[in-house]
Design an enzyme around this catalytic site. Structure first.
Site, PDB file in Angstrom:
ATOM      1  N   GLY A 297       0.852  -1.185   0.000  1.00 50.57           N
ATOM      2  CA  GLY A 297       0.000   0.000   0.000  1.00 50.57           C
ATOM      3  C   GLY A 297       0.885   1.230   0.000  1.00 50.57           C
ATOM      4  CB  CYS A 366     -10.006  24.141  17.127  1.00 51.05           C
ATOM      5  SG  CYS A 366     -10.335  25.611  16.156  1.00 51.05           S
TER       6      CYS A 366
HETATM    7  C1  LIG Z   1      -2.447  -1.854   5.748  1.00 47.98           C
HETATM    8  C2  LIG Z   1      -2.358  -3.211   5.183  1.00 47.98           C
HETATM    9  C3  LIG Z   1      -1.549  -3.445   4.076  1.00 47.98           C
HETATM   10  C4  LIG Z   1      -0.670  -2.378   3.458  1.00 47.98           C
HETATM   11  O1  LIG Z   1       0.398  -2.089   4.270  1.00 47.98           O
HETATM   12  P1  LIG Z   1       1.526  -1.051   3.763  1.00 47.98           P
HETATM   13  O2  LIG Z   1       2.404  -0.880   4.937  1.00 47.98           O
HETATM   14  O3  LIG Z   1       0.807   0.191   3.399  1.00 47.98           O
HETATM   15  O4  LIG Z   1       2.194  -1.680   2.601  1.00 47.98           O
HETATM   16  C5  LIG Z   1      -1.537  -4.707   3.543  1.00 47.98           C
HETATM   17  N1  LIG Z   1      -2.294  -5.702   4.075  1.00 47.98           N
HETATM   18  C6  LIG Z   1      -3.081  -5.508   5.147  1.00 47.98           C
HETATM   19  C7  LIG Z   1      -3.869  -6.622   5.665  1.00 47.98           C
HETATM   20  C8  LIG Z   1      -3.133  -4.259   5.739  1.00 47.98           C
HETATM   21  O5  LIG Z   1      -3.902  -4.083   6.810  1.00 47.98           O
END
Ligand SMILES: *Cc1c(COP(=O)(O)O)cnc(C)c1O
Length: 437
Positions: A297, A366
C-alpha cells in the site's frame, strides 16, 4: 545547509526558486488549483506497480501478484490505474469496494479484508462477485458460509493468520503480535482449528493463508521469518488434514523513505531475496511452494504524493519557539498527531534560500496537537509562501476528515498533463448530509 542538496526522491527538482514535482512547478499548481493541494506523480505510481508485478512474477512465478492495498489511497482513478497495470487490489469496506466498482475494476481480482465485516458487507460483496474474502474469525466464517449459501455460491477465502512476528526485532514472539485484533494465531492452536472447520463448511472454498506483519519495514528478515512460519503451518495442515493450501499472501509493509535518515529500498531486489529464501526453505523442508501474493500500500503511493499548503501566519514566541501555521493540517494529514510520523518539509517558493529558520509547522484545526512536524529547518517564511510536505501519498488523503468542517483538498494527477482526480470539497459538500430541522 542549502535546500537544494536536500531533495529526497528523484521526482523532486528545482526550477527558478520553485520546487518541482514530477516535472511540474508546485507553486504554479498551487496557484492553478488552490491549496491545500495533494499532488500525485502518476508515472511513479505506475512504475512502482510494474516493479512489484514484474519482480513477483519473475521471482515467485507467473501466478504471483501484488494486491494494491487501497486503504493507503482510495479514489476511482487509483483503481483504474491498478486495473490498467494488471494488478489486484485489497479493499476493507464496501465504500472502497463501491469505488472499485465505479472504476470498472474486475472484482474477481479483489480481496476483502477487515476484522468486522457486517452481514451487509458480505452480501454486497458476494452479490458483486468479489474474488476472495480474507477471513479473520469464526463469526465471519459462519456468516460468509450462510450468506454464500443463500446466493448459491461456494465462496473463495483465505484465512488471516498471526504468525507471531515482531517486524522491528525480527523475533518470533509468543505474545505481543499474537495478541492482535486481526487474524487467528498459529501458536494457540486456533489457526489449525479454524482451518479444520472451514474445510467442513459447504459454501466455503478455502484457498490458502494470509499474514500481514506490520508496516514501514526496511529489512527483509521479518518477511522471511513470517514466510517460514506460514509455510511450516501449511505443511502441518497438509500432514494433519490432507489439505494443501494454494495461496500464501505475505501482506504489505515495505518501508518508504520519508526523511534523509531513512534508507532507500530496492523493492525488486527485496522480492528476489525473499523468493530465494522461500524456495530454499520449501526445498529443505520438503514443503509445497505456494502461489505468493503481496499487498503493498504505502510503498506504491507514499513517495508519489506531495502536499502543498499556503502559510497563513508566522508566530514567534520569544524564548520558546516559532510556529508556522498552514491552511491544512490534521484534517488532511493526521499522521503526526496520531503517531508522530516524520516528514520532510520544504518552502516550495524559496528553494534557493538558506534553511536556517527552526520552526514547528502547525495546522489550522482547533487542537494543540494539530501539528504536521516539529523543529523543521526551512527558510524564513511569511504569509502567502507555499509549504511542501513530501511523501504524503499514503494514509494522508485516505485518512482525511472534515473536522472543524474543513473541506478536503483536491487531488491532482501529474502525468502527461495535470488533471484533477478528486475535486476539492466545497463548503456545500461539507454540509450536504445535514437536514434543516
Ligand atoms: C495496511 C495493510 C496493508 C498495506 O500495508 P503497507 O504498509 O501500506 O504496505 C496490507 N495488508 C493488510 C492486511 C493491511 O492491513
Amino acid at each position: 545547509m542549502n535546500c537544494t542538496e536536500n531533495l529526497l526522491h528523484e521526482n523532486l527538482g528545482i526550477c527558478g526558486d520553485n520546487l518541482t514535482f514530477a516535472g511540474y512547478d508546485t507553486v504554479e499548481l498551487a496557484k492553478k488549483y488552490g491549496t491545500p493541494l495533494m499532488l500525485l506523480d502518476e508515472n511513479k505510481i505506475r512504475n512502482t506497480m510494474r516493479t512489484y508485478k514484474n519482480a513477483m512474477q519473475r521471482y515467485f512465478g507467473e501466478k504471483a501478484r501484488p494486491l494494491y492495498a487501497s486503504k493507503a489511497l482510495s479514489f476511482v482513478g487509483m483503481y483504474q490505474i491498478a486495473m490498467e497495470e494488471g494488478i489486484n487490489t485489497d479493499i476493507v469496506s464496501i465504500g472502497e469496494l463501491y469505488t472499485a466498482i465505479k472504476a470498472g475494476f474486475p472484482l474477481e481480482n479483489a480481496f476483502f479484508h477487515g476484522n468486522c465485516k457486517t452481514d451487509n458487507d458480505i452480501s454486497y460483496a458476494i452479490e458483486n462477485k468479489i474474488g476472495f474474502f480474507i477471513v479473520d474469525t469464526y463469526d465471519e466464517l459462519y456468516a460468509i458460509n450462510k450468506i454464500a449459501g443463500e446466493y448459491g455460491v461456494k465462496q473463495k477465502i483465505l484465512f488471516r493468520i498471526t504468525p507471531g512476528i515482531d517486524p522491528h526485532t525480527h523475533e518470533a514472539i509468543s505474545t505481543g503480535k499474537v495478541d492482535s485484533k486481526f487474524g487467528t494465531a498459529i501458536e494457540t492452536g486456533q489457526a489449525y482449528e479454524i482451518t479444520k472447520t472451514a474445510l467442513s463448511l459447504e459454501n466455503i472454498d478455502l484457498r490458502g493463508f494470509h499474514c500481514h506483519i506490520g508496516s514501514q519495514i526496511f529489512e527483509i528478515e521479518p518477511f522471511c521469518d513470517a514466510a517460514d512460519i506460514m509455510i511450516s503451518f501449511i505443511g502441518e495442515i497438509r500432514e494433519r488434514l490432507g489439505y494443501t493450501a494454494e495461496y500464501l499472501n505475505l501482506g504489505g509493509g515495505f518501508g518508504v523513505r520519508y526523511v534523509e535518515s531513512d534508507p532507500c529500498i530496492d523493492y525488486s531486489e527485496n522480492i528476489r531475496r525473499i523468493s530465494e529464501h522461500i524456495r530454499e526453505y520449501c526445498e529443505n523442508n520438503d514443503l509445497p511452494y505456494p502461489i505468493i501474493l503481496m499487498e503493498p500500500g504505502r510503498s506504491i503511493v507514499a513517495d508519489s504524493g506531495l502536499t502543498v499548503y499556503t502559510v497563513g501566519s508566522v508566530k514567534e514566541i520569544t524564548g520558546y519557539k516559532n510556529y508556522v501555521a498552514i491552511d491544512g493540517g490534521m484534517s488532511d494529514n493526521p499522521r503526526y498527531a496520531l503517531y508522530g510520523s516524520q516528514y520532510t518539509v520544504l518552502c516550495a517558493n524559496k528553494m534557493r534560500e538558506k534553511c536556517d529558520y527552526v520552526c514547528t509547522i502547525a495546522g489550522r484545526l482547533c487542537e494543540s496537537g494539530d501539528l504536521i512536524q516539529e523543529n523543521v529547518k526551512i527558510p524564513k517564511v511569511q504569509r502567502g509562501d507555499n509549504i511542501a510536505v513530501l511523501v504524503t501519498g499514503a494514509y494522508n488523503y485516505s485518512m482525511a476528515s472534515n473536522y472543524n468542517r474543513v473541506a478536503r483538498p483536491a487531488v491532482v494527477l501529474l502525468g502527461e498533463t495535470d488533471r484533477l482526480a478528486v475535486r476539492r470539497e466545497s463548503i456545500e459538500d461539507v454540509s450536504r448530509l445535514d437536514i434543516l430541522l
